[in-house]
Motif scaffolding. Sequence first.
Motif, short mmCIF file in Angstrom:
data_model
loop_
_atom_site.label_atom_id
_atom_site.label_comp_id
_atom_site.label_asym_id
_atom_site.label_seq_id
_atom_site.Cartn_x
_atom_site.Cartn_y
_atom_site.Cartn_z
N ASN A 46 10.36 9.82 -8.79
CA ASN A 46 9.41 10.66 -8.06
C ASN A 46 8.16 10.73 -8.92
N LEU A 47 7.12 10.05 -8.47
CA LEU A 47 5.91 9.96 -9.30
C LEU A 47 5.12 11.26 -9.34
N LEU A 48 5.48 12.20 -8.47
CA LEU A 48 4.74 13.47 -8.48
C LEU A 48 5.32 14.44 -9.51
N ALA A 63 -3.10 4.42 3.46
CA ALA A 63 -2.71 3.10 2.95
C ALA A 63 -3.96 2.24 2.78
N GLY A 64 -4.07 1.55 1.66
CA GLY A 64 -5.24 0.69 1.42
C GLY A 64 -6.36 1.45 0.72
N THR A 65 -6.01 2.51 -0.02
CA THR A 65 -7.04 3.28 -0.73
C THR A 65 -7.68 2.44 -1.83
N THR A 66 -6.86 1.78 -2.63
CA THR A 66 -7.42 0.94 -3.69
C THR A 66 -7.72 -0.42 -3.08
N ARG A 67 -9.02 -0.78 -3.12
CA ARG A 67 -9.38 -2.03 -2.44
C ARG A 67 -9.71 -3.15 -3.43
N PRO A 73 0.83 -1.21 0.00
CA PRO A 73 0.00 0.00 0.00
C PRO A 73 0.87 1.26 0.00
N ASN A 74 0.34 2.32 -0.58
CA ASN A 74 1.01 3.63 -0.59
C ASN A 74 2.32 3.66 -1.38
N SER A 75 2.50 2.74 -2.29
CA SER A 75 3.76 2.73 -3.03
C SER A 75 3.66 3.57 -4.31
N GLY A 76 2.45 3.98 -4.67
CA GLY A 76 2.30 4.85 -5.83
C GLY A 76 1.69 4.17 -7.05
N LYS A 77 1.05 3.02 -6.85
CA LYS A 77 0.47 2.27 -7.98
C LYS A 77 -0.61 3.10 -8.69
N SER A 78 -1.51 3.66 -7.89
CA SER A 78 -2.62 4.43 -8.50
C SER A 78 -2.08 5.71 -9.13
N SER A 79 -1.03 6.29 -8.52
CA SER A 79 -0.44 7.50 -9.12
C SER A 79 0.11 7.18 -10.50
N LEU A 80 0.84 6.05 -10.61
CA LEU A 80 1.41 5.68 -11.91
C LEU A 80 0.31 5.32 -12.90
N THR A 90 9.73 4.25 -5.50
CA THR A 90 9.05 5.55 -5.61
C THR A 90 9.42 6.45 -4.42
N HIS A 91 8.93 7.67 -4.44
CA HIS A 91 9.18 8.66 -3.38
C HIS A 91 10.66 9.05 -3.33
N LYS A 92 11.25 9.10 -4.50
CA LYS A 92 12.67 9.45 -4.59
C LYS A 92 12.93 10.85 -4.03
N ASP A 93 11.91 11.71 -4.09
CA ASP A 93 12.06 13.10 -3.64
C ASP A 93 12.01 13.24 -2.13
N MET A 94 11.67 12.19 -1.42
CA MET A 94 11.47 12.32 0.03
C MET A 94 12.79 12.19 0.79
N1 GTP Z 1 6.47 12.50 -2.58
C1 GTP Z 1 5.99 11.52 -3.30
N2 GTP Z 1 4.74 11.11 -3.10
C2 GTP Z 1 4.26 10.11 -3.86
C3 GTP Z 1 5.04 9.48 -4.86
N3 GTP Z 1 4.29 8.52 -5.42
C4 GTP Z 1 3.09 8.56 -4.82
N4 GTP Z 1 3.06 9.51 -3.87
C5 GTP Z 1 2.00 9.81 -2.93
O1 GTP Z 1 1.86 8.64 -2.11
C6 GTP Z 1 0.51 8.47 -1.72
C7 GTP Z 1 0.05 7.09 -2.13
O2 GTP Z 1 -0.01 7.04 -3.54
P1 GTP Z 1 -1.01 6.06 -4.29
O3 GTP Z 1 -0.76 6.21 -5.74
O4 GTP Z 1 -2.40 6.26 -3.80
O5 GTP Z 1 -0.46 4.69 -3.76
P2 GTP Z 1 -1.05 3.22 -3.98
O6 GTP Z 1 0.09 2.32 -4.18
O7 GTP Z 1 -2.07 3.24 -5.04
O8 GTP Z 1 -1.71 2.93 -2.58
P3 GTP Z 1 -2.89 1.90 -2.18
O9 GTP Z 1 -4.03 2.14 -3.11
O10 GTP Z 1 -3.19 2.25 -0.79
O11 GTP Z 1 -2.34 0.53 -2.28
C8 GTP Z 1 -0.27 9.60 -2.39
O12 GTP Z 1 -0.40 10.65 -1.46
C9 GTP Z 1 0.63 10.03 -3.54
O13 GTP Z 1 0.46 11.38 -3.90
C10 GTP Z 1 6.38 9.93 -5.06
O14 GTP Z 1 7.15 9.43 -5.88
N5 GTP Z 1 6.79 10.97 -4.25
#
Ligand code: GTP
Length: 455
Positions: free
Chosen positions: A359-361, A253-257, A230-237, A331-335
């Motif tokens: 950095n997916l953002l 975490a767990g937004t996409t169910r 969860p929260n790894s950025g799958k939905s963002s990508l 992901t989250h390379k910018d953090m």
């Molecule tokens: N700073 C930063 N934030 C990111 C990055 N990728 C995703 N996020 C943020 O991380 C959070 C989770 O991103 P999602 O795309 O919802 O992650 P997910 O993998 O779909 O999560 P689940 O649906 O919970 O499994 C969101 O607030 C995004 O904006 C990144 O590379 N850098």
Amino acid sequence: MKFLYSDEPIIACSTCNHANAALAVLRISGFKDLAAFSPFFTHSGPIEPRRVYYTKLRSGDEILDDICLTYFEGPKSYNGENILELSIHGNTLNTERILKFFISKTNCRLAAPGEFTYRALKNKKLTLSQVEGLDLFLNANSGYALDQGLSLLSGNLQETYTELYDLFLKHKSALELSIDFIDDVGEETAKGYFDASLADFKKKFESLHRRVIPMEHNLIQPEIVLAGLPNSGKSSLFNHLLQEERAIVSAVAGTTRDYLSESVVIDEVKYKLIDTAGIREATDLIEAEGIKRTKKKMQHSFFSVLLINPLQMREEFSALAKLHFDAVYFTHKDMPGFAAAQQKVIADFPQFGPMGAVNLLAEISSLEKELFQCVNKKYLQATQNKPILLDRHKLLISQVSVQLESYIKLSTYESDVAILSHELNILATCLSELLGIVSPDQILNSIFSNFCIGK
Ligand SMILES: Nc1nc2c(ncn2[C@@H]2O[C@H](COP(=O)(O)OP(=O)(O)OP(=O)(O)O)[C@@H](O)[C@H]2O)c(=O)[nH]1
Ligand SMILES: [Mg+2]
């Protein structure tokens, strides 16, 4: 199949009837007397087969539509029956209204899915392989699948099967020769025939067998799966690749169910891009079901991408690290703290394809380009040996392969002709199914279950 023995007249819309369009084509098939339809057309003269007539469709004095009609007289028609093909205006309400009109005014009923084509099979207008080819052709998601559908439809693959079957029959007669005519031809000649015919059959079969690649690589409907914790950025990508905010993205975490899927076209291949539920030990029943589905999707994907946020690792990652992924991105390379966190886990993930930090953002066009190139490369590699796409054919060819292997072993070490003959009969059954000579009901059911109404 419910319609297996029915030959009553049927009607259906053969074009897409879910969306408005300029035209829709209705087909009426299986009627005995064309004259029964004359009161519905303003055209008053005779209707010759295979000629197009521009006329009006009428219900008494009321005009329903301006149409073009063509009559195909059986057996010279698509399915061997009398067919009337009507091009009408393609508003879906109009289509519905005209379908209902014919159903109420004539003895036609609405066709079941695939029923036109089933009648073509029954009337020997199409072979089983051609029916499968038609299905593949109409539902193809790539140029390759289109080509193979067309090739099946035009009987090319069937020709290969027939040649193989002929070689099989030659070998079978060589075996019979050594049973029944051994005194006439002599043992050496009989053995010569036996060995040569088996070698010919084996050679031909092997070239076919090379075209079978494992089932899990579904090339008919290839799927690209985005997986991870969860929260790894799958939905963002997922949203980035689709260029729309299709999935909900949040820091929870767990937004996409449950998984989401949308089409994405890469180099003329239509893939299903799938965003999945993040993998974790879920207590919530719905999330747990979503995770189960994620795992299934990962197993059957054509191309899998693993996303890892090294700043939010959970113990479930070790199970993921054991799996094969075609691409892995951190992901989250910018953090802050990313580099150190990535360093800790990177060695746990074996590299099968591209692996990078992102950095997916921010702007990710280079990641997108790399990913799409990789997917395309894999597709080209997977199709370069002209693999057979249809699961039924793949399964039968694999069965022939196993059976042939055991037959060859026996033919070397065991010369009991009764046993050999028995083994050959099993081989014959698989080959006949491949050729469509025997078509048990369940095969027909599974083939026709894919068809939609109007085919
Ligand atoms: N700073 C930063 N934030 C990111 C990055 N990728 C995703 N996020 C943020 O991380 C959070 C989770 O991103 P999602 O795309 O919802 O992650 P997910 O993998 O779909 O999560 P689940 O649906 O919970 O499994 C969101 O607030 C995004 O904006 C990144 O590379 N850098
Ligand atoms: Mg998500």
